[in-house]
Design an enzyme around this catalytic site. Structure first.
Site, PDB file in Angstrom:
ATOM      1  N   CYS A  73       0.841  -1.184   0.000  1.00  0.00           N
ATOM      2  CA  CYS A  73       0.000   0.000   0.000  1.00  0.00           C
ATOM      3  C   CYS A  73       0.880   1.239   0.000  1.00  0.00           C
ATOM      4  O   CYS A  73       2.065   1.170   0.315  1.00  0.00           O
ATOM      5  CB  CYS A  73      -0.859   0.052   1.254  1.00  0.00           C
ATOM      6  SG  CYS A  73      -1.921  -1.379   1.451  1.00  0.00           S
ATOM      7  N   GLY A  78      -0.344   0.234  -4.987  1.00  0.00           N
ATOM      8  CA  GLY A  78      -1.660  -0.369  -4.757  1.00  0.00           C
ATOM      9  C   GLY A  78      -2.659   0.200  -5.728  1.00  0.00           C
ATOM     10  O   GLY A  78      -2.788   1.420  -5.835  1.00  0.00           O
ATOM     11  N   ASN A  97       0.261   0.771   5.886  1.00  0.00           N
ATOM     12  CA  ASN A  97       1.005  -0.048   4.933  1.00  0.00           C
ATOM     13  C   ASN A  97       1.753  -1.110   5.723  1.00  0.00           C
ATOM     14  O   ASN A  97       2.590  -0.761   6.562  1.00  0.00           O
ATOM     15  CB  ASN A  97       1.990   0.836   4.159  1.00  0.00           C
ATOM     16  CG  ASN A  97       2.914   0.028   3.253  1.00  0.00           C
ATOM     17  OD1 ASN A  97       2.605  -1.106   2.913  1.00  0.00           O
ATOM     18  ND2 ASN A  97       4.022   0.620   2.874  1.00  0.00           N
ATOM     19  N   GLY A  98       1.465  -2.368   5.442  1.00  0.00           N
ATOM     20  CA  GLY A  98       2.142  -3.451   6.147  1.00  0.00           C
ATOM     21  C   GLY A  98       1.163  -4.508   6.592  1.00  0.00           C
ATOM     22  O   GLY A  98       0.024  -4.553   6.102  1.00  0.00           O
ATOM     23  N   TYR A 136      11.935  -4.407  -6.388  1.00  0.00           N
ATOM     24  CA  TYR A 136      10.734  -4.240  -7.195  1.00  0.00           C
ATOM     25  C   TYR A 136       9.766  -3.151  -6.752  1.00  0.00           C
ATOM     26  O   TYR A 136       9.316  -2.345  -7.573  1.00  0.00           O
ATOM     27  CB  TYR A 136       9.986  -5.582  -7.265  1.00  0.00           C
ATOM     28  CG  TYR A 136       8.650  -5.472  -7.948  1.00  0.00           C
ATOM     29  CD1 TYR A 136       8.556  -5.270  -9.318  1.00  0.00           C
ATOM     30  CD2 TYR A 136       7.469  -5.537  -7.209  1.00  0.00           C
ATOM     31  CE1 TYR A 136       7.322  -5.137  -9.939  1.00  0.00           C
ATOM     32  CE2 TYR A 136       6.238  -5.414  -7.817  1.00  0.00           C
ATOM     33  CZ  TYR A 136       6.169  -5.214  -9.187  1.00  0.00           C
ATOM     34  OH  TYR A 136       4.966  -5.083  -9.778  1.00  0.00           O
TER      35      TYR A 136
END
Ligand code: SF4
Length: 475
Positions: free
Chosen positions: A16, A43, A117-118, A259
């Site tokens: 995210c 995301g 995020n996570g 990435y």
């Protein structure tokens, strides 16, 4: 993400992107919108923005790309000086609309909204505790669990409540938290996911998952939110509070380098673009193959292919042109178009590969559903040989810290040798960068999570748990 997109993508799925802004006298909703735009790669399933004007809070969120979710009307309805925003790929909790973030609730201390995020590895236990205490939950997301825990925390200030909850959260979290008159940015003590903060030209502050988003907003004096820190963005000067001692060693996600992050992100004080070039150089050292041209699978492999070419002397050229938008729609293609698979997303520049021995650089192979078709496209365009070079080691273990790689069974390298994978994808050769080579390119010997390559998780994880573990009760 459509079913078609799933067929034509084989990278680990980004988690995210989050953004937080305090900017008096600015249109913070529009700023959050453009900040989120710079994080869209993290995301693409849903997006939301919550705004506070110092008295009341408002929010808009929905499934879709940021440009599909927000229009002038929705943004005009979000007025205030404080904002948080979120763009989502599902990690814990499926892609259902009720899991879209931010989560916003009314608490005894005033309104509260959260973007995360996570992934917490102890969310099942925390969730159970809340349910036993009579707290109702409306989604399957660990972010809702975090929001409810914050709402129930008994401490005096939001800073103390956040610190108190951080002691209970185990796993990856880079958070933006909106209260009536503050934005907080907080990061787990392992430092799994990135989070940074900077000074806006207008005098306010912004926090974001990646430095690129802060640059989009014109930020200066950018620094990381360090592992274990809570940073307060408000009328007062930026307040930094070391809430938890950073874990030793840290466990930054090494995949941000390979990435996830955009090339222009600075991660652990280093340019991601430069690290990716070094990944390509390290591959050159570990490969001994004669070839006529090096081509990247766009976009994340472009810097590695440049690095490979520079050190090996083998010319770099474009082999594929990627249509970045074909899968970014909720319109499913016709059956006959669907059968074209990756050929709908990548066109080959025939003259650059015709009669050539090609080295194709890619960032990773996860399920292995696109490598074979890409090789086939090159062969159909007349490539004499196709040698595949991957800028990381084989992915053999799933991630529990917020990255969707599927389960062990989904991973092509789990229980298969490199020779077997090479045969499956019909490559003339297949080379994965070694763990040592990858870390040489990163330039660090420790402080990074590498669990998806080694199975050595930096925190205790429940190997039985899967990301949709909560879905049972929501059908
Ligand atoms: S397991 Fe892999 S993807 Fe997950 S945090 Fe660790 S390095 Fe990153």
């Amino acid at each position: 993400m459509t079913d078609f997109d799933k067929l034509t993508e084989d990278s680990p799925k980004e988690e995210c992107g989050v953004i937080g802004i305090f900017a008096p006298n600015e249109d913070v909703a529009r700023m959050a919108f453009f900040g989120l735009f710079a994080l869209q790669h993290r995301g693409q399933e849903a997006a939301g923005i919550a705004v506070s004007n110092g008295k009341t809070m408002s929010m808009y969120k929905n499934v879709g790309l940021i440009s599909q979710v927000f229009g002038p009307h929705t943004l005009d309805g979000l007025k205030g000086h404080y904002a948080i925003g979120h763009t989502r790929y599902s990690t814990t909790g499926s892609s259902l609309a009720r899991n879209v973030q931010p989560f916003m609730i009314e608490t005894i201390h005033g309104p509260l909204a959260l973007g995360h995020n996570g992934n917490l590895v102890n969310s099942t236990e925390l969730r159970q505790r809340l349910l036993e205490d009579g707290v109702g939950l409306s989604s399957s997301s660990d972010t809702e669990v975090m929001t409810m825990m914050l709402a129930r925390a008994k401490d005096e200030t939001w800073n103390e409540r956040i610190q108190c909850c951080m002691k209970e959260w185990v796993g990856a979290y880079s958070l933006v938290i909106l209260t009536r008159d503050c934005v907080y940015a907080a990061r787990d003590p392992w430092g799994f996911r990135p989070l940074c903060v900077g000074l806006l030209p207008s005098g306010g502050y912004a926090a974001a998952s990646e430095t690129g988003a802060l640059h989009t907003l014109g930020c200066e004096a950018i620094r990381e939110v360090n592992p274990g820190e809570i940073v307060t963005l408000s009328d007062n000067a930026l307040v930094v509070h070391q809430a938890l001692k950073p874990h030793e060693p840290l466990a930054r996600c090494v995949f941000e380098n390979i990435y996830f992050a955009r090339h222009d992100h600075v991660w652990d004080g280093q340019s991601v673009h430069h690290v990716r070039q070094r990944l390509g150089e390290e591959l050159t050292r570990e490969m001994n193959i004669q070839a006529d041209v090096v081509i990247p699978v766009p976009d994340s492999s472009i810097p590695a292919a440049i690095g490979f070419s520079r050190l090996s002397g083998i010319p770099y050229n474009d082999g594929f042109v990627k249509n970045r938008f074909v899968g970014r729609t909720f319109i499913e293609p016709t059956d006959s178009l669907r059968k074209r698979g990756v050929a709908m997303k990548y066109n080959v520049i025939n003259e650059n590969v015709l009669d050539k021995r090609v080295i194709m650089i890619d960032d990773s192979i996860v399920r292995g559903n696109t490598t074979g078709p890409l090789i086939k496209l090159l062969r159909n365009a007349g490539a004499k040989e196709v040698h595949v070079a991957i800028t990381c080691p084989p992915i053999t273990h799933p991630c529990f810290m917020g990255v969707d790689m599927g389960s062990h069974e989904d991973l092509i390298a789990h229980k298969r040798t490199v020779v077997e994978i090479c045969r499956m994808v019909d490559a003339d050769s297949l080379t994965y960068l070694s763990l040592e080579g990858m870390m040489r390119a990163v330039g660090r010997t420790e402080g990074y999570c590498q669990a998806c390559f080694t199975g050595r998780y930096p925190i205790e994880v429940d190997l039985e748990s899967i990301k949709t573990g909560f879905e049972k009760s929501f059908g």
